[in-house]
Design an enzyme around this catalytic site. Structure first.
Site, mmCIF file in Angstrom:
data_model
loop_
_atom_site.group_PDB
_atom_site.id
_atom_site.type_symbol
_atom_site.label_atom_id
_atom_site.label_comp_id
_atom_site.label_asym_id
_atom_site.label_seq_id
_atom_site.Cartn_x
_atom_site.Cartn_y
_atom_site.Cartn_z
ATOM 1 N N SER A 33 64.018 23.118 -0.042
ATOM 2 C CA SER A 33 63.939 24.189 -1.239
ATOM 3 C C SER A 33 62.920 23.634 -2.161
ATOM 4 C CB SER A 33 64.838 24.689 -1.642
ATOM 5 O OG SER A 33 64.465 25.752 -2.242
ATOM 6 N N ASN A 34 62.837 24.144 -3.215
ATOM 7 C CA ASN A 34 61.593 24.277 -4.241
ATOM 8 C C ASN A 34 62.305 24.306 -5.745
ATOM 9 O OD1 ASN A 34 60.630 26.401 -4.912
ATOM 10 N ND2 ASN A 34 60.211 26.431 -2.956
ATOM 11 N N ARG A 35 61.750 23.549 -6.923
ATOM 12 C CA ARG A 35 62.400 23.888 -7.937
ATOM 13 C C ARG A 35 62.093 24.854 -8.803
ATOM 14 N NH1 ARG A 35 64.212 19.106 -10.831
ATOM 15 N NH2 ARG A 35 63.462 17.539 -9.202
ATOM 16 N N SER A 36 61.368 26.211 -8.209
ATOM 17 C CA SER A 36 61.525 27.246 -9.076
ATOM 18 C C SER A 36 62.565 28.740 -9.129
ATOM 19 C CB SER A 36 60.611 28.645 -7.726
ATOM 20 O OG SER A 36 60.580 30.130 -8.351
ATOM 21 N N ALA A 100 57.855 30.883 -5.000
ATOM 22 C CA ALA A 100 56.634 29.296 -4.265
ATOM 23 C C ALA A 100 58.167 29.183 -2.803
ATOM 24 C CB ALA A 100 57.900 28.711 -5.559
#
Ligand code: CTP
Ligand code: CA
Length: 230
Positions: A33-36, A100
């Site tokens: 996943s990512n930091r959103s 994101a």
């Protein structure tokens, strides 16, 4: 108190907003996943509602409350977000793609938990995972857009912001790109504030200084409302 929000320039308009990260499974217990945080997309959905719009929010996993009065659709993967967006974009006057979306996903997620002991048993020093790109939702929406529909994309960049954002504006075929320099302190992921360069296919160029994500959401929605009113 929200009923007193003075500007109702999106009354009767239907807006689709996406928010948050997506998650791509590696096995049943792990994901990429990512930091959103979802703060930007949720702020846009909330303010679009205050301005009178009928809002559908398609969101990946976040720690945020769904905005009051907004129809919220929860998804996890990019493919699920794609399906939800394709289902709802047909009726939207404008789409704001603030999510994101994870760009890559494991090509073959393991059906059972990957065990450390299996690596040791094969005396393999590394676990390698083949990744494939996820579908580009914004580009697909641009290809299928109906006449007059407004499409807004975001661009998270770490280099020459304006040059990269101009390229993205053209490549995605959207009406507006909201470009963030994610290396700038106080801007981008997880922060309560953001700074952005708004670039429009109509020649719009607005430099928004570091402000709250709500204030940036207002600038974006002002632009959308003006375009829909034309
Ligand atoms: N986007 C999308 N589907 C994807 C990836 C991105 O719809 N699979 C959307 C994002 O929601 C955003 C815009 O495309 O509105 C640009 O996202 P960004 O990550 O900045 O650009 P990418 O096209 O993914 O390119 P890169 O990450 O390589 O810069
Ligand atoms: Ca990306």
């Amino acid at each position: 108190r929200r009923i007193l929000y003075p500007v109702k320039d999106l009354r009767g308009r239907r807006i689709l907003v996406t928010s948050g990260p997506t998650r791509e499974p590696l096995d049943p217990v792990r994901f990429l996943s990512n930091r959103s945080s979802g703060k930007m997309g949720h702020a846009i959905a909330r303010l679009a509602r205050w301005r009178g719009a009928d809002v559908v929010l398609v969101t990946g996993p976040t720690a945020l409350e769904p905005p009051f009065g907004v129809e919220t659709v929860r998804v996890e993967t990019g493919e699920q977000m794609r399906q939800a967006c394709l289902d709802r974009a047909g009726e939207a006057d404008a789409v704001v793609m603030a999510a994101a979306v994870a760009d890559f996903r494991p090509r073959s997620p393991a059906p059972t938990k990957i065990k450390k002991d299996d690596l040791v048993a094969h005396s393999a020093p590394l676990l390698t995972v083949a990744l494939e790109p996820t579908p580009d939702i914004l580009q697909e929406l641009a290809r299928r857009r109906r006449p007059g529909q407004i499409l807004v994309g975001f661009a998270a960049e770490t280099g020459d912001l304006e040059a990269l954002a101009r390229r993205k504006l053209a490549a995605k075929g959207v009406d507006l790109i909201v470009a963030n320099d994610v290396t700038r302190p106080g801007a981008g992921f997880e922060s309560d504030t953001n700074a952005a360069l708004l670039l429009g296919a109509d020649g719009t160029r607005v430099d928004v200084p570091l402000v709250t994500k709500e204030a940036l959401a207002e600038r974006i929605l002002e632009w959308v409302a003006a375009r829909l009113g034309r």
